[in-house]
Design an enzyme around this catalytic site. Sequence first.
Site, PDB file in Angstrom:
ATOM      1  N   ASN A  85       0.853  -1.197   0.000  1.00  0.00           N
ATOM      2  CA  ASN A  85       0.000   0.000   0.000  1.00  0.00           C
ATOM      3  C   ASN A  85       0.883   1.239   0.000  1.00  0.00           C
ATOM      4  OD1 ASN A  85       0.521   0.816   2.850  1.00  0.00           O
ATOM      5  ND2 ASN A  85      -0.393  -1.193   3.237  1.00  0.00           N
TER       6      ASN A  85
ATOM      7  N   LYS B 164     -13.793   1.082  14.887  1.00  0.00           N
ATOM      8  CA  LYS B 164     -12.477   0.429  14.971  1.00  0.00           C
ATOM      9  C   LYS B 164     -11.939   0.467  16.389  1.00  0.00           C
ATOM     10  CE  LYS B 164     -10.836   0.735  10.348  1.00  0.00           C
ATOM     11  NZ  LYS B 164     -10.105   1.468   9.340  1.00  0.00           N
TER      12      LYS B 164
ATOM     13  N   ALA C 175       1.337   1.430  11.657  1.00  0.00           N
ATOM     14  CA  ALA C 175       1.615   0.777  10.369  1.00  0.00           C
ATOM     15  C   ALA C 175       0.331   0.596   9.575  1.00  0.00           C
ATOM     16  CB  ALA C 175       2.257  -0.587  10.628  1.00  0.00           C
TER      17      ALA C 175
ATOM     18  N   PRO D 184      -3.387 -11.547  10.249  1.00  0.00           N
ATOM     19  CA  PRO D 184      -3.751 -11.312  11.653  1.00  0.00           C
ATOM     20  C   PRO D 184      -3.853  -9.815  11.920  1.00  0.00           C
ATOM     21  CG  PRO D 184      -1.452 -11.988  11.467  1.00  0.00           C
ATOM     22  CD  PRO D 184      -2.063 -12.147  10.107  1.00  0.00           C
ATOM     23  N   ASP D 185      -4.752  -9.432  12.806  1.00  0.00           N
ATOM     24  CA  ASP D 185      -4.863  -8.014  13.170  1.00  0.00           C
ATOM     25  C   ASP D 185      -3.967  -7.766  14.385  1.00  0.00           C
ATOM     26  OD1 ASP D 185      -5.714  -5.471  14.207  1.00  0.00           O
ATOM     27  OD2 ASP D 185      -7.411  -5.636  12.830  1.00  0.00           O
ATOM     28  N   ILE D 186      -2.845  -7.103  14.141  1.00  0.00           N
ATOM     29  CA  ILE D 186      -1.827  -6.932  15.182  1.00  0.00           C
ATOM     30  C   ILE D 186      -2.356  -6.044  16.303  1.00  0.00           C
ATOM     31  CG2 ILE D 186       0.508  -6.062  15.623  1.00  0.00           C
ATOM     32  CD1 ILE D 186       1.011  -6.569  12.545  1.00  0.00           C
TER      33      ILE D 186
ATOM     34  N   LYS E 109     -11.177  -3.040  18.155  1.00  0.00           N
ATOM     35  CA  LYS E 109      -9.785  -3.434  18.374  1.00  0.00           C
ATOM     36  C   LYS E 109      -9.321  -3.199  19.814  1.00  0.00           C
ATOM     37  CE  LYS E 109      -8.713  -2.690  13.538  1.00  0.00           C
ATOM     38  NZ  LYS E 109      -7.637  -2.928  12.584  1.00  0.00           N
TER      39      LYS E 109
ATOM     40  N   GLY F 210       0.006   1.552  17.027  1.00  0.00           N
ATOM     41  CA  GLY F 210      -0.030   0.846  15.737  1.00  0.00           C
ATOM     42  C   GLY F 210      -0.229   1.852  14.616  1.00  0.00           C
TER      43      GLY F 210
HETATM   44  N1  CTP Z   1      -3.939  -2.975  11.875  1.00  0.00           N
HETATM   45  C1  CTP Z   1      -3.190  -4.019  12.375  1.00  0.00           C
HETATM   46  N2  CTP Z   1      -3.199  -5.217  11.752  1.00  0.00           N
HETATM   47  C2  CTP Z   1      -3.934  -5.408  10.620  1.00  0.00           C
HETATM   48  C3  CTP Z   1      -4.700  -4.332  10.102  1.00  0.00           C
HETATM   49  C4  CTP Z   1      -4.672  -3.115  10.755  1.00  0.00           C
HETATM   50  O1  CTP Z   1      -2.515  -3.847  13.415  1.00  0.00           O
HETATM   51  N3  CTP Z   1      -3.911  -6.581  10.030  1.00  0.00           N
HETATM   52  C5  CTP Z   1      -3.955  -1.676  12.608  1.00  0.00           C
HETATM   53  C6  CTP Z   1      -3.281  -0.541  11.909  1.00  0.00           C
HETATM   54  O2  CTP Z   1      -1.922  -0.439  12.300  1.00  0.00           O
HETATM   55  C7  CTP Z   1      -4.091   0.651  12.392  1.00  0.00           C
HETATM   56  C8  CTP Z   1      -5.475   0.074  12.619  1.00  0.00           C
HETATM   57  O3  CTP Z   1      -5.302  -1.326  12.748  1.00  0.00           O
HETATM   58  O4  CTP Z   1      -3.629   1.116  13.646  1.00  0.00           O
HETATM   59  C9  CTP Z   1      -6.493   0.366  11.560  1.00  0.00           C
HETATM   60  O5  CTP Z   1      -6.004   0.084  10.300  1.00  0.00           O
HETATM   61  P1  CTP Z   1      -6.923   0.338   9.023  1.00  0.00           P
HETATM   62  O6  CTP Z   1      -6.166  -0.094   7.797  1.00  0.00           O
HETATM   63  O7  CTP Z   1      -7.487   1.713   9.065  1.00  0.00           O
HETATM   64  O8  CTP Z   1      -8.136  -0.624   9.310  1.00  0.00           O
HETATM   65  P2  CTP Z   1      -8.436  -2.128   8.990  1.00  0.00           P
HETATM   66  O9  CTP Z   1      -8.531  -2.878  10.274  1.00  0.00           O
HETATM   67  O10 CTP Z   1      -7.446  -2.663   8.009  1.00  0.00           O
HETATM   68  O11 CTP Z   1      -9.902  -2.048   8.392  1.00  0.00           O
HETATM   69  P3  CTP Z   1     -10.396  -1.572   6.933  1.00  0.00           P
HETATM   70  O12 CTP Z   1      -9.235  -1.807   5.982  1.00  0.00           O
HETATM   71  O13 CTP Z   1     -11.563  -2.447   6.672  1.00  0.00           O
HETATM   72  O14 CTP Z   1     -10.755  -0.129   7.062  1.00  0.00           O
END
Ligand code: CTP
Length: 423
Positions: free
Chosen positions: A230, A359, A294, A325-327, A363, A292
Amino acid sequence: MSGLSGKRILLIICGGIAAYKALDLVRRLREREISVRAVMTAAAHHFVTPLSVASLSGDRVFTDLFSLTDEAEIGHIELSREADLVVVAPATADLLAKMAHGLADDLASTLLLATDKKILVAPAMNLRMWLAPPTVRNVAALRSDGVIFTGPANGDMACGEYGPGRMSEPLEILAAIEAALAGDTALPLPAAYRANPLARGGAGGLEGRRVVVTSGPTHEPIDPVRYIANRSSGKQGHAIAAAARAAGAEVTLISGPVALADPPGVATIHVETARDMQQAVEAALPADIFIGAAAVADWRTPEAAPGKLKKGVAATQTLPLIENPDILAAVGRRKQDRPALVVGFAAETEQLIEHAQEKRLAKGCDLIVANNVGAGANVFGGDRNEVTLIAADGMERWPSLSKAEVAAKLVARLARKLSEAPA
Ligand code: CTP
C-alpha cells in the site's frame, strides 16, 4: 449558527478604558457560538469586573497565576493551549512590551509565552505611547514573531488627544478573529525544538517508559518478485517513534519496508510481512504504550509461489487471498500484560468518525487517530496530516499539522494520560 461554532477563544483583557468594549466582543463571540474563556490582568479589574465578564462568557474568569484552586482545576499551560486562538483586547503598551521580551510575571503574560496557538492583539493606548520608539520596536518584533494585529484606529482619545491608539471596534476585532480562525491557528514549534527535539531537556514525560510503535506498510509476497503493498510511507509512525524517544522513552520501532532512516536512539526492527510484524511486536512487548501506526496489509496469498508466476497465468487462475492477523486488535485485547495505552490509526476515505469509532471498540484501543486518506488529502507520502483523536470520552479535531507536530502533540498527550492513569 456560524461556521466557527464550537471554536474556543482565550481572551486576555488588560487594564484600559477600552476594556468595556471587551464585554461587547464577548457577547458577539458567544452569539456566534464561539466559546470564550477570559483572563483579566490585575489592572483590568479597575475597568470591568470579573463578574460582568463571567456573566457574558458563561464561564469563570481566571486572574491569578498562583491560584492553587485554578491550577488544580486547569493548569495554566493547559489553559493556554486548549483554545483555538488567543486574543488580547485591549492590549496595553505594557503587555505588548512583556510579550516582546518574553516576560512572564502574571497569568496573562505567562499564558502568552506558553501558548502553542496564534495570538491576535487589539492594542489600545494613548497615541504618544503607541508612537513611542520602545512600543514601535516591540510591535515590529511581535509582528515578526507572527502575532496578528488589529488596529489601533485613529480617533479621539479618552485623554482628549486625537490620533492612533483607539482600540478597534468589537465588530472589527470579530472579523479579525474569524479570519484567523478560518486558517491554521497552531503555532509552529520553535526552530530550536525542530532542529533538536532533545532541547526540551528531561521534561518529556516518558522517562523510564517503554513504547512500541509499528510503522510503514507491509509487503505480502505473491511470488519471489511481486507483492501486495500500500502507499504508506512510514513518515507518521517514524515521527512518533522519534517524538517518544525525545520525550525520554525507550522505544522499539517495528518498521515495514520504507525509504526512511532509522530514528536516532530508537531500536528499529525491519520486517516485511504482517506476520513478521506481529511476531516482532509480540517479542517487543510488554510496554507501557503501543502505537499501531503501520498500514498493515489486510490480505496475503495463502502461499507465495516458489517461482516467478508467468504472465499467462492470469488467464487461467485468480489470486486467492486470506486475511492477515490483526496486530493492533491482538494487543488491544490482551488479557495479560496489555500496555496501559493502546493507540491505533484509522485510515478512512469516508464516514471517518463513525468507522474510526467502530475500529476503536472492535480493536480494544484507548485512542484512535483517525485520518482521511481519500483522494486529495495527500496523507500517504505527504509531510502533513489532519487528524481527529477519538477516545472513549470524546473526540478532538486537530488542524492540519506537520507529521512531526502531530507526533509531538500525540506523545505529549499520551505522556499526560499515562501519568494520570492509576499505577
Ligand atoms: N492494523 C493491524 N493489523 C492489521 C490491520 C490493521 O494492526 N492486520 C492496525 C493498523 O496499524 C491501524 C489500525 O489497525 O492502527 C487500523 O487500520 P486500518 O487499515 O485503518 O483498518 P483495517 O482494520 O485494516 O480495516 P479496513 O481496511 O476495513 O478499514
